[in-house]
Design an enzyme around this catalytic site. Structure first.
Site, PDB file in Angstrom:
ATOM      1  N   LYS A 100      -3.595 140.076   5.260  1.00 45.14           N
ATOM      2  CA  LYS A 100      -4.227 140.399   6.540  1.00 45.14           C
ATOM      3  C   LYS A 100      -3.532 141.574   7.214  1.00 45.14           C
ATOM      4  O   LYS A 100      -4.185 142.506   7.703  1.00 45.14           O
ATOM      5  CB  LYS A 100      -4.221 139.168   7.453  1.00 45.14           C
ATOM      6  CG  LYS A 100      -5.053 138.005   6.917  1.00 45.14           C
ATOM      7  CD  LYS A 100      -5.124 136.843   7.874  1.00 45.14           C
ATOM      8  CE  LYS A 100      -3.791 136.171   8.091  1.00 45.14           C
ATOM      9  NZ  LYS A 100      -3.265 135.532   6.858  1.00 45.14           N
ATOM     10  N   THR A 101      -2.208 141.549   7.238  1.00 45.40           N
ATOM     11  CA  THR A 101      -1.466 142.664   7.832  1.00 45.40           C
ATOM     12  C   THR A 101      -1.688 143.940   7.037  1.00 45.40           C
ATOM     13  O   THR A 101      -1.861 145.029   7.603  1.00 45.40           O
ATOM     14  CB  THR A 101       0.026 142.327   7.905  1.00 45.40           C
ATOM     15  OG1 THR A 101       0.222 141.219   8.782  1.00 45.40           O
ATOM     16  CG2 THR A 101       0.827 143.513   8.423  1.00 45.40           C
ATOM     17  N   ASP A 145      -1.631 140.004  15.548  1.00 45.71           N
ATOM     18  CA  ASP A 145      -1.382 138.971  14.557  1.00 45.71           C
ATOM     19  C   ASP A 145      -1.320 137.611  15.248  1.00 45.71           C
ATOM     20  O   ASP A 145      -0.923 137.505  16.407  1.00 45.71           O
ATOM     21  CB  ASP A 145      -0.058 139.247  13.846  1.00 45.71           C
ATOM     22  CG  ASP A 145       0.064 138.490  12.539  1.00 45.71           C
ATOM     23  OD1 ASP A 145      -0.947 137.928  12.079  1.00 45.71           O
ATOM     24  OD2 ASP A 145       1.173 138.468  11.978  1.00 45.71           O
ATOM     25  N   THR A 194      -4.367 132.579  10.981  1.00 39.41           N
ATOM     26  CA  THR A 194      -4.331 131.591   9.904  1.00 39.41           C
ATOM     27  C   THR A 194      -5.129 130.350  10.278  1.00 39.41           C
ATOM     28  O   THR A 194      -5.328 129.470   9.443  1.00 39.41           O
ATOM     29  CB  THR A 194      -2.876 131.174   9.607  1.00 39.41           C
ATOM     30  OG1 THR A 194      -2.259 130.722  10.822  1.00 39.41           O
ATOM     31  CG2 THR A 194      -2.075 132.356   9.076  1.00 39.41           C
ATOM     32  N   ARG A 253       2.199 137.669  -1.461  1.00 36.74           N
ATOM     33  CA  ARG A 253       3.538 137.761  -0.891  1.00 36.74           C
ATOM     34  C   ARG A 253       4.535 136.931  -1.685  1.00 36.74           C
ATOM     35  O   ARG A 253       5.662 137.361  -1.945  1.00 36.74           O
ATOM     36  CB  ARG A 253       3.526 137.295   0.571  1.00 36.74           C
ATOM     37  CG  ARG A 253       4.902 137.459   1.245  1.00 36.74           C
ATOM     38  CD  ARG A 253       4.926 136.839   2.620  1.00 36.74           C
ATOM     39  NE  ARG A 253       3.952 137.504   3.464  1.00 36.74           N
ATOM     40  CZ  ARG A 253       3.288 136.896   4.440  1.00 36.74           C
ATOM     41  NH1 ARG A 253       3.458 135.606   4.647  1.00 36.74           N
ATOM     42  NH2 ARG A 253       2.444 137.563   5.191  1.00 36.74           N
TER      43      ARG A 253
END
Length: 381
Positions: A100-101, A145, A194, A253
């Site tokens: 997402k980032t 975020d 999330t 990640r």
């Protein structure tokens, strides 16, 4: 929320550091609500943050996996470029660690605009948000975020700002208070969450494009790992890459972090190359098994099967049995266990499936919960 020690604090899904650095408060838990512009080439970044930033794709064409979201977002951005206007606001949802980032940074890069970064926990007062919004230049991208964690007052201000590009600044108190409208330059909000269900409907409706990121296929993770190995200048063979990808829980990640730990093991104990044996030995050291389950996952399954006969058992009781907080079990371990069919949630409590018994090398009792098809996992209660 407590976090289990060892592997989990390093390799579990955690919020993106680039978006949360400014939201990390001091010892008193306070937050700094100042948004900052992210520059991945900034030499002042911490080493791990700089490494993660360097591994992020910079363009949409280089973003692996998530083909539907990538194509949809590309269409939105290309249409905006042709109109020479800011694109609609973008909401990205999905589990941690899926990109997402990275997509938020890509939006800025594709538009040729800087990205101003802040987070929901950092914005607890409407004044904090007003200060950030009033400093945005025309066309700039604001990345929020964990947007679902904003305060209600800030959310209400954001509604108006996103729709009409203005905010009302209240001057004074009581009957003498006056609302002064402040016009804002057109900008684009990219929100990431999330837990999309916690966003109020009026805020969700302000986003012109909503993209949900799902877990990655192993083949996509292998593509990511090959690219990361090249950027890290690590020699890696296909078998080693496949071994890491298969244990990465469908999360880029985690895949990148496992790659770095296998690289470390190979440099200290191996021949410097990431091969299948190095990956197997390194991941065994870090307590990651062939299915990607770690210590907490196995502790939950072990308690459920050995101590409670496979369930059903309540979440709080299960958390006490493994020595963790309820939130940790529910938000850190359970989502992956449910998704992969090791655990099912029922109205009476959590139940171990046959797959969980087999994974622990135990014989499932008669009448044990069958392993559900992926589309039905977790839908019993």
């Amino acid at each position: 929320m407590s976090r289990h020690k060892g592997f989990s604090s390093e390799m579990r899904e955690a919020p993106d550091r680039s978006a949360h650095d400014l939201a990390e408060g001091g010892a008193d838990g306070s937050y700094d609500a100042t948004a900052r512009i992210v520059d991945p080439s900034d030499p002042g970044q911490e080493e791990d943050t700089a490494i993660e930033a360097a591994l992020r794709p910079k363009r949409l064409a280089d973003f692996p996996g998530q083909s539907k979201v990538r194509d949809q977002l590309g269409l939105v951005l290309e249409a905006a470029r042709r109109r020479s206007a800011p694109p609609d606001h973008v909401l990205l949802s999905g589990p941690p660690g899926l990109g997402k980032t990275t997509l938020a940074m890509i939006v800025g890069a594709e538009l040729g605009q800087p990205v101003r970064v802040t987070s929901g926990p950092a914005i607890q007062h409407a004044g904090d948000l007003a200060a950030i919004l009033s400093s945005l230049a025309e066309g700039e991208v604001l990345f929020l975020d964990e947007i679902h964690r904003m305060s209600r007052a800030a959310e209400e201000m954001l509604y108006l700002a996103m729709e009409d590009f203005r905010v009302d600044v209240i001057v004074g108190k009581g009957p003498g208070a006056t609302a002064i409208p402040l016009e804002l330059a057109p900008f684009t909000v990219v929100g990431a969450t999330t837990r999309a269900g916690l966003l109020p409907a009026p805020l969700r409706d302000r986003f012109g494009f909503t993209g949900h990121l799902d877990y990655y296929e192993v083949s996509d993770l292998e593509t990511i790992l090959r690219r990361s190995a090249g950027l890290l200048q690590v020699s890696a063979d296909p078998a080693g890459i496949a071994e890491i990808a298969g244990r990465s829980r469908g999360t880029p990640r985690i895949a990148n972090r496992l790659l770095r730990r296998v690289r470390d093991w190979a440099q200290v104990h191996g021949h410097g190359a990431v091969d299948e044996q190095a990956a197997h030995d390194a991941l065994a050291l870090f307590d990651v098994d062939e299915a990607g389950l770690d210590r907490l996952d196995r502790s939950v399954l072990d308690a459920l099967c050995r101590r409670f006969g496979g369930g059903p058992v309540g979440l709080s009781t299960l958390a006490v049995a493994v020595g963790e907080e309820t939130d940790t079990v529910e938000t850190v371990a359970e989502p992956y266990l449910v998704r992969t069919g090791y655990l099912a949630r029922t109205p009476r409590g959590r139940v171990a499936t046959r797959l969980a018994w087999e994974h622990l090398g135990l014989r499932a009792p008669e009448g044990a919960q069958p392993t559900l098809p992926m589309g039905d996992v977790g839908r019993l209660g």
